[in-house]
Design a protein around this motif. Structure first.
Motif, PDB file in Angstrom:
ATOM      1  N   GLY A 134       0.865  -1.465  -0.118  1.00  0.00           N
ATOM      2  CA  GLY A 134       0.093   0.103  -0.071  1.00  0.00           C
ATOM      3  C   GLY A 134       0.748   1.259   0.203  1.00  0.00           C
ATOM      4  O   GLY A 134       0.372   2.389  -0.447  1.00  0.00           O
ATOM      5  N   MET A 135       2.064   1.367   0.593  1.00  0.00           N
ATOM      6  CA  MET A 135       2.950   2.454   0.670  1.00  0.00           C
ATOM      7  C   MET A 135       3.820   2.615  -0.627  1.00  0.00           C
ATOM      8  O   MET A 135       4.383   3.554  -0.783  1.00  0.00           O
ATOM      9  N   GLU A 136       3.849   1.599  -1.595  1.00  0.00           N
ATOM     10  CA  GLU A 136       4.504   1.632  -2.795  1.00  0.00           C
ATOM     11  C   GLU A 136       4.721   3.083  -3.452  1.00  0.00           C
ATOM     12  O   GLU A 136       5.578   3.768  -3.794  1.00  0.00           O
ATOM     13  N   SER A 137       3.598   3.480  -3.585  1.00  0.00           N
ATOM     14  CA  SER A 137       3.464   4.935  -4.526  1.00  0.00           C
ATOM     15  C   SER A 137       3.953   5.926  -3.634  1.00  0.00           C
ATOM     16  O   SER A 137       4.508   7.010  -3.980  1.00  0.00           O
ATOM     17  N   ALA A 180       7.869  -2.930  -5.177  1.00  0.00           N
ATOM     18  CA  ALA A 180       7.954  -4.187  -4.732  1.00  0.00           C
ATOM     19  C   ALA A 180       8.575  -4.505  -3.347  1.00  0.00           C
ATOM     20  O   ALA A 180       9.614  -5.179  -3.046  1.00  0.00           O
ATOM     21  N   GLY A 181       7.980  -3.910  -2.510  1.00  0.00           N
ATOM     22  CA  GLY A 181       8.666  -3.992  -1.041  1.00  0.00           C
ATOM     23  C   GLY A 181       8.552  -5.273  -0.558  1.00  0.00           C
ATOM     24  O   GLY A 181       7.613  -6.092  -1.004  1.00  0.00           O
ATOM     25  N   GLU A 202       6.759  17.456   9.390  1.00  0.00           N
ATOM     26  CA  GLU A 202       5.425  17.020   8.529  1.00  0.00           C
ATOM     27  C   GLU A 202       5.875  15.957   7.852  1.00  0.00           C
ATOM     28  O   GLU A 202       5.006  14.939   7.567  1.00  0.00           O
ATOM     29  N   ASN A 203       7.087  15.968   7.112  1.00  0.00           N
ATOM     30  CA  ASN A 203       7.348  14.601   6.185  1.00  0.00           C
ATOM     31  C   ASN A 203       7.405  13.249   7.213  1.00  0.00           C
ATOM     32  O   ASN A 203       6.721  12.486   6.488  1.00  0.00           O
ATOM     33  N   PHE A 204       7.806  13.239   8.235  1.00  0.00           N
ATOM     34  CA  PHE A 204       7.707  12.192   9.085  1.00  0.00           C
ATOM     35  C   PHE A 204       6.144  11.943   9.564  1.00  0.00           C
ATOM     36  O   PHE A 204       5.787  10.896   9.371  1.00  0.00           O
ATOM     37  N   ASP A 205       5.539  13.101   9.873  1.00  0.00           N
ATOM     38  CA  ASP A 205       4.347  12.987  10.483  1.00  0.00           C
ATOM     39  C   ASP A 205       3.169  12.041   9.274  1.00  0.00           C
ATOM     40  O   ASP A 205       2.420  11.325   9.665  1.00  0.00           O
ATOM     41  N   SER A 206       3.202  12.888   8.101  1.00  0.00           N
ATOM     42  CA  SER A 206       2.556  12.378   7.064  1.00  0.00           C
ATOM     43  C   SER A 206       3.020  10.983   6.691  1.00  0.00           C
ATOM     44  O   SER A 206       1.860  10.259   6.260  1.00  0.00           O
ATOM     45  N   PHE A 207       3.945  10.625   6.848  1.00  0.00           N
ATOM     46  CA  PHE A 207       4.439   9.303   6.337  1.00  0.00           C
ATOM     47  C   PHE A 207       3.969   8.390   7.332  1.00  0.00           C
ATOM     48  O   PHE A 207       3.419   7.386   6.980  1.00  0.00           O
ATOM     49  N   ILE A 208       4.129   8.507   8.472  1.00  0.00           N
ATOM     50  CA  ILE A 208       3.660   7.487   9.655  1.00  0.00           C
ATOM     51  C   ILE A 208       2.139   7.533   9.628  1.00  0.00           C
ATOM     52  O   ILE A 208       1.462   6.406   9.601  1.00  0.00           O
ATOM     53  N   SER A 209       1.465   8.773   9.249  1.00  0.00           N
ATOM     54  CA  SER A 209      -0.020   8.714   9.197  1.00  0.00           C
ATOM     55  C   SER A 209      -0.424   7.713   7.904  1.00  0.00           C
ATOM     56  O   SER A 209      -1.537   7.065   8.050  1.00  0.00           O
ATOM     57  N   ALA A 210       0.292   7.820   6.650  1.00  0.00           N
ATOM     58  CA  ALA A 210      -0.010   6.881   5.728  1.00  0.00           C
ATOM     59  C   ALA A 210       0.008   5.592   6.094  1.00  0.00           C
ATOM     60  O   ALA A 210      -0.744   4.475   5.761  1.00  0.00           O
ATOM     61  N   ILE A 211       1.174   5.234   6.838  1.00  0.00           N
ATOM     62  CA  ILE A 211       1.439   3.525   7.219  1.00  0.00           C
ATOM     63  C   ILE A 211       0.261   3.302   8.052  1.00  0.00           C
ATOM     64  O   ILE A 211      -0.326   2.097   8.050  1.00  0.00           O
ATOM     65  N   ARG A 212      -0.086   3.939   9.304  1.00  0.00           N
ATOM     66  CA  ARG A 212      -1.162   3.890  10.076  1.00  0.00           C
ATOM     67  C   ARG A 212      -2.482   3.558   9.498  1.00  0.00           C
ATOM     68  O   ARG A 212      -3.480   3.050  10.001  1.00  0.00           O
ATOM     69  N   ALA A 213      -2.645   4.196   8.215  1.00  0.00           N
ATOM     70  CA  ALA A 213      -4.000   4.067   7.811  1.00  0.00           C
ATOM     71  C   ALA A 213      -4.170   2.733   6.828  1.00  0.00           C
ATOM     72  O   ALA A 213      -5.251   2.276   6.612  1.00  0.00           O
ATOM     73  N   ILE A 214      -3.072   1.998   6.786  1.00  0.00           N
ATOM     74  CA  ILE A 214      -3.247   0.823   6.276  1.00  0.00           C
ATOM     75  C   ILE A 214      -3.426  -0.439   7.508  1.00  0.00           C
ATOM     76  O   ILE A 214      -2.460  -0.566   8.323  1.00  0.00           O
ATOM     77  N   ASN A 215      -4.501  -1.110   7.553  1.00  0.00           N
ATOM     78  CA  ASN A 215      -4.570  -2.018   8.627  1.00  0.00           C
ATOM     79  C   ASN A 215      -5.078  -3.379   7.918  1.00  0.00           C
ATOM     80  O   ASN A 215      -4.934  -3.337   7.054  1.00  0.00           O
ATOM     81  N   VAL A 232       6.124   5.682  -1.068  1.00  0.00           N
ATOM     82  CA  VAL A 232       7.636   5.785  -0.973  1.00  0.00           C
ATOM     83  C   VAL A 232       8.362   6.323  -2.386  1.00  0.00           C
ATOM     84  O   VAL A 232       9.380   6.872  -2.477  1.00  0.00           O
ATOM     85  N   SER A 233       7.788   5.712  -3.533  1.00  0.00           N
ATOM     86  CA  SER A 233       8.286   6.245  -4.749  1.00  0.00           C
ATOM     87  C   SER A 233       8.137   7.714  -5.003  1.00  0.00           C
ATOM     88  O   SER A 233       9.074   8.482  -5.405  1.00  0.00           O
ATOM     89  N   ALA A 234       7.037   8.541  -4.879  1.00  0.00           N
ATOM     90  CA  ALA A 234       6.842   9.789  -4.716  1.00  0.00           C
ATOM     91  C   ALA A 234       7.920  10.529  -4.101  1.00  0.00           C
ATOM     92  O   ALA A 234       8.370  11.677  -4.342  1.00  0.00           O
ATOM     93  N   ARG A 235       8.156   9.958  -2.920  1.00  0.00           N
ATOM     94  CA  ARG A 235       9.372  10.621  -1.851  1.00  0.00           C
ATOM     95  C   ARG A 235      10.703  10.326  -2.476  1.00  0.00           C
ATOM     96  O   ARG A 235      11.614  11.208  -2.045  1.00  0.00           O
ATOM     97  N   VAL A 236      11.092   9.433  -2.887  1.00  0.00           N
ATOM     98  CA  VAL A 236      12.548   9.175  -3.306  1.00  0.00           C
ATOM     99  C   VAL A 236      12.583   9.720  -5.014  1.00  0.00           C
ATOM    100  O   VAL A 236      13.866   9.936  -5.408  1.00  0.00           O
ATOM    101  N   GLU A 237      11.685  10.139  -5.784  1.00  0.00           N
ATOM    102  CA  GLU A 237      11.945  10.179  -7.105  1.00  0.00           C
ATOM    103  C   GLU A 237      12.321  11.689  -7.240  1.00  0.00           C
ATOM    104  O   GLU A 237      13.377  11.738  -8.048  1.00  0.00           O
ATOM    105  N   PRO A 238      12.127  12.629  -6.206  1.00  0.00           N
ATOM    106  CA  PRO A 238      12.911  13.945  -6.390  1.00  0.00           C
ATOM    107  C   PRO A 238      14.768  13.671  -6.299  1.00  0.00           C
ATOM    108  O   PRO A 238      15.292  14.500  -6.701  1.00  0.00           O
ATOM    109  N   PHE A 239      15.086  12.586  -5.677  1.00  0.00           N
ATOM    110  CA  PHE A 239      16.529  12.310  -5.635  1.00  0.00           C
ATOM    111  C   PHE A 239      16.921  11.464  -6.683  1.00  0.00           C
ATOM    112  O   PHE A 239      17.911  10.678  -6.923  1.00  0.00           O
TER     113      PHE A 239
END
Length: 330
Positions: free
Chosen positions: A128-131, A146-147, A317-330, A133-140
């Motif tokens: 569920g986090m694939e997109s 495939a986690g 905010e980058n940490f906060d939003s990322f953790i919230s995205a993880i927590r939204a997947i149950n 993660v990809s959005a956050r690493v693409e600027p680099f």
């Protein structure tokens, strides 16, 4: 390998069902796919990478020529990540936290302790986090997919740890700062001794224990010098496939489909063989004389490390939003 036949067939059916067909012999451009990992070829992640490479070569009908390197053939994980960033490699299998963490620190949030109910939950999170993660690493300069889980981790110690108070003051080895922070919250001391030095560190008493999945612990024969395994399921480590973004966008869309489908099929394959490997490793450790300890006070352990989430969220905010995205997947 007989025990893997079922999954090989299932993964192949997955690819067929996705239905992207490459055209052979039409004079189209041939793309090299140079993949690498710092992990061994015989581990479950390495076996899945070999499966991925073979699948891409077969499905692309010669339009992609994929190869893989393992272990330290291209240097450390950090060096391999940098090689992908600059285009000297096309893909690296790396930990998001320690591999891409220097560029995208919030990826370390995957390893907040006691975050997942079980491995199935964790794999749903990775998918569920694939997109995200990809959005956050693409600027680099990376594309992620495939986690893969590396198995739920437990604590192997020189003397028994039967309750939270037993770990107080122990020196415990973990792979990165998140683990050290976890041990400190548990009342222990944390250190990041190199993986290849753990056996000697346990043997000489330099550390009191280490943590990892059963397959990882057994592969290094740590049970020869530490005989107590406390079942904690505290963290599940993981890897992703990180592609060079320029390489990815240079591919025609039909080849992108083939690579993406092969990556997901490899993750499915790795999930199966890793579950088998963890079970077999634990059984073999028990046969070697390891005492397995099940905690009665696991709730106290969870409560002790609970403040870590707020500490991570407070980093921005980058940490906060990322953790919230993880927590939204149950």
């Amino acid at each position: 390998m007989k025990r893997y036949k079922f999954l090989l067939v299932a993964a192949t059916l997955f690819l067929v069902a996705c239905g992207s067909e490459a055209v052979a012999g039409d004079g189209s451009e041939v793309f090299a796919l140079r993949a690498s990992t710092n992990l061994s070829a015989i581990g479950t992640v390495g076996q899945a990478l070999s499966y991925f490479v073979e699948t891409v070569n077969e499905r692309s009908d010669g339009r992609i020529v994929a190869t893989a390197n393992f272990g330290a053939e291209h240097g450390s994980q950090a060096e391999q990540v940098e090689m992908v960033r600059v285009g000297a490699l096309d893909m690296v299998v790396a930990s998001p936290g320690s591999g891409l963490g220097p560029l995208v620190p919030e990826l370390a949030s995957f390893e907040l302790p006691f975050s997942y109910t079980d491995n199935d939950h964790f794999r749903r999170v990775l998918y569920g986090m694939e997109s995200e993660v990809s959005a956050r690493v693409e600027p680099f300069g990376f594309i992620a997919m495939a986690g893969q889980s590396q198995g739920s981790r437990h604590m192997l110690t020189l003397t028994p740890v039967r309750q939270l108070s037993d770990i107080q003051g122990r020196i415990m080895r973990g792979p990165n700062a998140t683990y050290v922070q976890m041990f400190e919250h548990l009342g222990a001391g944390g250190t990041t001794t190199d993986w290849n030095e753990i056996y000697t560190a346990l043997q000489t008493g330099l550390i009191d224990g280490a943590e990892a999945s059963p397959d990882m612990l057994h592969s290094m024969r740590f049970q020869d010098v530490a005989s107590y395994l406390t079942i904690t399921d505290h963290i599940i480590a993981n890897v992703f496939y990180f592609f060079n973004a320029d390489w990815w966008y240079a591919l025609p869309t039909d080849l992108q489909d083939i690579v993406r489908q092969a990556a997901h099929a490899a993750a499915t394959f790795q999930a199966y063989i890793d579950d088998v490997a963890q079970t077999e490793a634990l059984d073999e450790m028990i046969a070697d004389g390891v005492e397995v300890i099940v905690l009665d006070d696991l709730a106290d352990w969870i409560a002790a490390v609970a403040p870590m989430e707020a500490e991570f969220r407070s980093r921005g905010e980058n940490f906060d939003s990322f953790i919230s995205a993880i927590r939204a997947i149950n």
